[in-house]
Design a protein around this motif. Sequence first.
Motif, PDB file in Angstrom:
ATOM      1  N   GLY A 113       0.641  -1.462  -0.152  1.00 19.01           N
ATOM      2  CA  GLY A 113       0.583   0.148  -0.084  1.00 19.01           C
ATOM      3  C   GLY A 113       0.728   1.603  -0.454  1.00 19.01           C
ATOM      4  N   GLN A 137      -4.800   8.668  -8.074  1.00 17.72           N
ATOM      5  CA  GLN A 137      -5.428   7.694  -8.821  1.00 17.72           C
ATOM      6  C   GLN A 137      -4.912   7.152 -10.095  1.00 17.72           C
ATOM      7  N   PRO A 148      -3.201   0.100  -2.953  1.00 18.46           N
ATOM      8  CA  PRO A 148      -4.340   0.644  -2.104  1.00 18.46           C
ATOM      9  C   PRO A 148      -3.431   1.955  -1.598  1.00 18.46           C
ATOM     10  N   ASN A 150      -4.234   4.953   0.872  1.00 20.66           N
ATOM     11  CA  ASN A 150      -4.501   5.033   2.597  1.00 20.66           C
ATOM     12  C   ASN A 150      -3.894   6.197   2.578  1.00 20.66           C
ATOM     13  N   HIS A 169     -11.788   8.454  -2.513  1.00 23.00           N
ATOM     14  CA  HIS A 169     -10.478   8.261  -2.922  1.00 23.00           C
ATOM     15  C   HIS A 169      -9.466   7.283  -1.943  1.00 23.00           C
ATOM     16  N   PHE A 170      -9.602   6.812  -0.974  1.00 24.83           N
ATOM     17  CA  PHE A 170      -8.613   6.011  -0.354  1.00 24.83           C
ATOM     18  C   PHE A 170      -9.199   5.004   0.070  1.00 24.83           C
ATOM     19  N   SER A 171      -9.127   3.819  -0.273  1.00 21.98           N
ATOM     20  CA  SER A 171      -9.164   2.371  -0.432  1.00 21.98           C
ATOM     21  C   SER A 171      -9.554   1.442   2.046  1.00 21.98           C
ATOM     22  N   GLN A 172      -8.303   2.651   2.879  1.00 21.97           N
ATOM     23  CA  GLN A 172      -8.575   2.354   3.880  1.00 21.97           C
ATOM     24  C   GLN A 172      -7.771   3.824   4.581  1.00 21.97           C
ATOM     25  N   THR A 197     -17.400   7.029   5.271  1.00 21.05           N
ATOM     26  CA  THR A 197     -16.979   6.229   4.258  1.00 21.05           C
ATOM     27  C   THR A 197     -17.964   4.799   3.519  1.00 21.05           C
ATOM     28  N   LYS A 200     -15.391   1.734   5.054  1.00 24.21           N
ATOM     29  CA  LYS A 200     -14.023   0.754   5.082  1.00 24.21           C
ATOM     30  C   LYS A 200     -13.003   0.790   5.930  1.00 24.21           C
ATOM     31  N   SER A 201     -12.584   0.034   5.817  1.00 23.72           N
ATOM     32  CA  SER A 201     -11.430  -0.167   6.294  1.00 23.72           C
ATOM     33  C   SER A 201     -10.259   0.835   7.527  1.00 23.72           C
TER      34      SER A 201
END
Length: 274
Positions: A113, A137, A148, A150, A169-172, A197, A200-201
Amino acid sequence: MEKQTVMDRFWLWGMKVNVLQEESMVLGKSTMTVEQALQVTGARNAIMAGGLPINRESLDAMPSARRIICKCEFHRSMAAGDETRICVVDEERCLRHLMAAKELAAQDPRIEGFLVDDFSTGSIDAGVTPDHLARLQFVNATHGPPLPLNGTIYTMSLDRPELPSLLPHFSQLLVPLWHADQISVVPAALDRLYDMTGGKSMMLCLYLHDFGNNRPIARELMQQHLDLATDLLVGSRVSGLCICGTCMMDLDWESNRCLLEWLESVGDRTIEGV
């Protein structure tokens, strides 16, 4: 699926030796490397941060790490006269660091990440927009391997009006607590970010020194931090716990002793629902 433990979800904020002390922070001299911190704690996960360049040398210096996240900021600080400083967007630098991380990831599968650090503070102060992140992105998607993305979102930043349009725009998210005495706000902050979110994680980030109040963290307060982290980890409420950071972990602090005792006590506990 193999069961995971608290230690499997435990991360270290990897830092150059003595880097904060070199920036005139009165913390006490440290000689600990990231690799030494990994060995002392038994951790297997590290964020490449704190003055560590994103290059092969940094990777080779942490052979005990099995999972690695690289980091950069989307802004930089610059002088604005009268001894004041301001944050300005530095898109080119962030893109350059992302490409460096992707090139390493093509060679080393441990890199999983890329973290845009201090995002909800410095980057938003600098004027970052959804368009900036969309371009980041796009580069990430069109130059392999994709990583990914973050973002560091502080608990104290959740009321910023710019935040909702940037979070997609963030996955975590990495969620630090800047003021150690505000540990009670963490569950509600995580719940709010979860709602903002769509689930999201999130990885919780706790410190070994109370930077927000510029003072040490007493053992009792550090234990409160770690007890909450245990509940959040075991209940799969957060994806991990990151402790910041390695250039302080050999100092004679109650927070360090408390952390090592906690790891010895709960490191083997099984994560629920995994």
